[in-house]
Design an enzyme around this catalytic site. Structure first.
Site, PDB file in Angstrom:
ATOM      1  N   LYS A  43      70.969  21.801  78.207  1.00 30.99           N
ATOM      2  CA  LYS A  43      71.844  22.554  79.481  1.00 30.99           C
ATOM      3  C   LYS A  43      73.296  23.396  78.305  1.00 30.99           C
ATOM      4  CE  LYS A  43      71.750  18.813  82.084  1.00 30.99           C
ATOM      5  NZ  LYS A  43      72.152  19.679  83.384  1.00 30.99           N
ATOM      6  N   ASN A  46      71.280  26.832  78.253  1.00 33.32           N
ATOM      7  CA  ASN A  46      71.833  27.531  79.260  1.00 33.32           C
ATOM      8  C   ASN A  46      72.857  27.953  79.541  1.00 33.32           C
ATOM      9  OD1 ASN A  46      68.672  26.546  79.590  1.00 33.32           O
ATOM     10  ND2 ASN A  46      69.050  24.853  80.807  1.00 33.32           N
ATOM     11  N   ASP A 258      72.782  23.830  85.529  1.00 36.00           N
ATOM     12  CA  ASP A 258      73.468  25.386  84.637  1.00 36.00           C
ATOM     13  C   ASP A 258      73.922  26.383  84.457  1.00 36.00           C
ATOM     14  OD1 ASP A 258      73.005  22.838  83.485  1.00 36.00           O
ATOM     15  OD2 ASP A 258      71.284  23.290  82.475  1.00 36.00           O
TER      16      ASP A 258
END
Length: 320
Positions: A43, A46, A258
Site C-alpha cells: 500500500k 502503490n 491505493d
C-alpha cells in the site's frame, strides 16, 4: 504545482505475486490459473506511485530485504520516477510479499507477509523528523506496526504537518492517532472497525455521506469513506460530500483503492479542498480498474483531471 506540495509516504513496500483465475477456489480445491504476474506492490509504494503520477513531489520511507525482490522493487520505483533514497535494505528479513488472486469478475483476494516492512519502527519515525517537518502532507497505511503509525501521527501533529491515515487493513491504533487524521481514509468495513457506520449496513451513498458527517470532528478531523463501484463520501468541518463513481467494466480492482488514496493525498497537498480532491480521486480509482496490476494501471494526471471534469451532473460532489 507549488514546490512545497510534497507528499511524504511512510509505508509498506511489497512484491506482488498475482494469479489470474476464472473464479476463486473453494476450501481444499486446486485450480489452474490463466496467467501470472510479478509486480511492485504494498500500500505504501502503490500510494506513493499514485501520488507521483498525480503530480506530487513524493518521498517514500520504506524497507526492503537484501534480496532479488528488493532489487526488483527498487528498480521498478526508479523506472517510475519515485525517489528511493529513503528506502533502506534489511539483511535479516525478506522483502514483503503479497499473494494475490484475481477472478474474472475483477475481484481479488490478498494475503500479505510483512517481512522487512516490520523494520519500519518508531525509531525510524524519530530519525525522519526533518523529512516529516518539511512535507506538506504525511501519508501512511494500516500495514505498518501500530506503534509506528501512532508515533508518526504524533510527530506529524507536533510539526504542524497534515497527517492522512489510510487505515487499511484495520489496525488498533490509538484514538489520539485517529483524532489527528485529516482525513482518515477507510472503506465500509474499515469504517465499521473504528465504529463508523456500524448501524447502517448496506447504506446508500447519501446515507454514508450523513454517517461521515457525524464522524468528522468526533473520530477524526475529516473522514473519507470509499464505497467501491458506488463511489466515495467525505466530511470535514466545512461540510459533507458524495461523489458517485462512473460506470466502468472492471478488469482488475487490485490497487484501485491505493490509486484513489495516493491521488487524494497529492491534490490535498497542493491545496485543493477536500471535496475537489475527492472528485478527482474517485475518477482515478475508476480508471485504475480498467487495467491489470497496480502501479502500471494508474492514469496520468491530465487523464484523471479530464475524467473528473466531465462527470455526469448526478455524479458530482453534493454539499451538505
Amino acid at each position: 504545482m507549488a514546490a512545497s506540495a510534497r507528499v511524504l509516504v511512510f509505508g509498506s513496500l511489497n512484491v506482488d505475486s498475482t494469479s489470474y483465475v476464472e473464479s476463486f477456489p473453494a476450501p481444499g480445491e486446486t485450480i489452474l490459473s490463466r496467467g501470472f504476474q510479478v509486480a511492485l506492490g504494498g500500500k505504501g509504494s502503490n500510494q506513493a506511485v499514485a501520488a507521483h503520477v498525480a503530480g506530487a513531489a513524493v518521498e517514500l520511507v520504506a524497507r526492503v530485504g537484501a534480496d532479488a525482490s528488493g532489487d526488483f522493487a527498487l528498480a521498478t520505483l526508479e523506472r517510475l520516477g519515485v525517489p528511493t533514497d529513503a528506502i533502506a535494505r534489511e539483511t535479516d528479513a525478506p522483502t514483503g510479499v503479497a499473494q494475490i488472486t484475481v477472478a474474472d469478475s475483477g475481484e481479488n483476494t490478498i494475503i500479505v507477509t510483512g517481512g522487512a516492512n516490520l523494520a519500519l519502527t518508531r525509531a525510524v519515525v524519530d530519525a525522519e523528523r526533518d523529512r516529516i517537518a518539511a512535507a506538506a502532507l504525511v501519508l501512511t497505511q494500516g500495514e505498518l506496526p501500530i506503534a509506528t503509525i501512532d508515533r508518526l501521527a504524533s510527530v506529524a501533529d507536533e510539526a504542524g504537518v497534515r497527517f492522512v491515515l489510510n487505515l487499511a487493513p484495520p489496525a488498533g491504533v490509538a484514538s489520539e492517532t485517529l483524532a489527528v487524521a485529516d482525513p482518515l481514509v477507510v472503506n465500509e468495513h474499515e469504517a465499521n472497525a473504528v465504529g463508523i457506520g456500524t448501524d447502517v449496513p448496506g447504506a446508500t451513498l447519501e446515507e454514508w455521506r450523513v454517517v461521515a458527517a457525524s464522524a468528522a470532528g468526533r473520530v477524526a478531523r475529516s473522514i473519507v469513506v470509499t464505497l467501491g463501484a458506488a463511489g466515495a463520501v467525505a466530511a470535514s468541518a466545512e461540510g459533507a460530500w458524495s461523489v458517485a463513481a462512473p460506470s466502468v467494466t472492471a478488469v482488475d480492482t487490485t490497487g484501485a483503492g491505493d490509486g484513489f488514496t495516493g491521488t487524494l493525498a497529492a491534490f490535498l497537498a497542493e491545496g485543493r479542498p477536500l471535496d475537489e480532491a475527492l472528485r478527482i480521486a474517485v475518477a482515478a480509482g475508476a480508471l485504475a480498474v480498467l487495467g491489470r496490476g497496480t502501479v502500471d494501471s494508474y492514469a496520468p494526471r491530465d487523464v484523471v483531471l479530464e475524467a473528473a471534469g466531465r462527470g455526469a451532473p448526478d455524479g458530482g460532489a453534493a454539499p451538505a
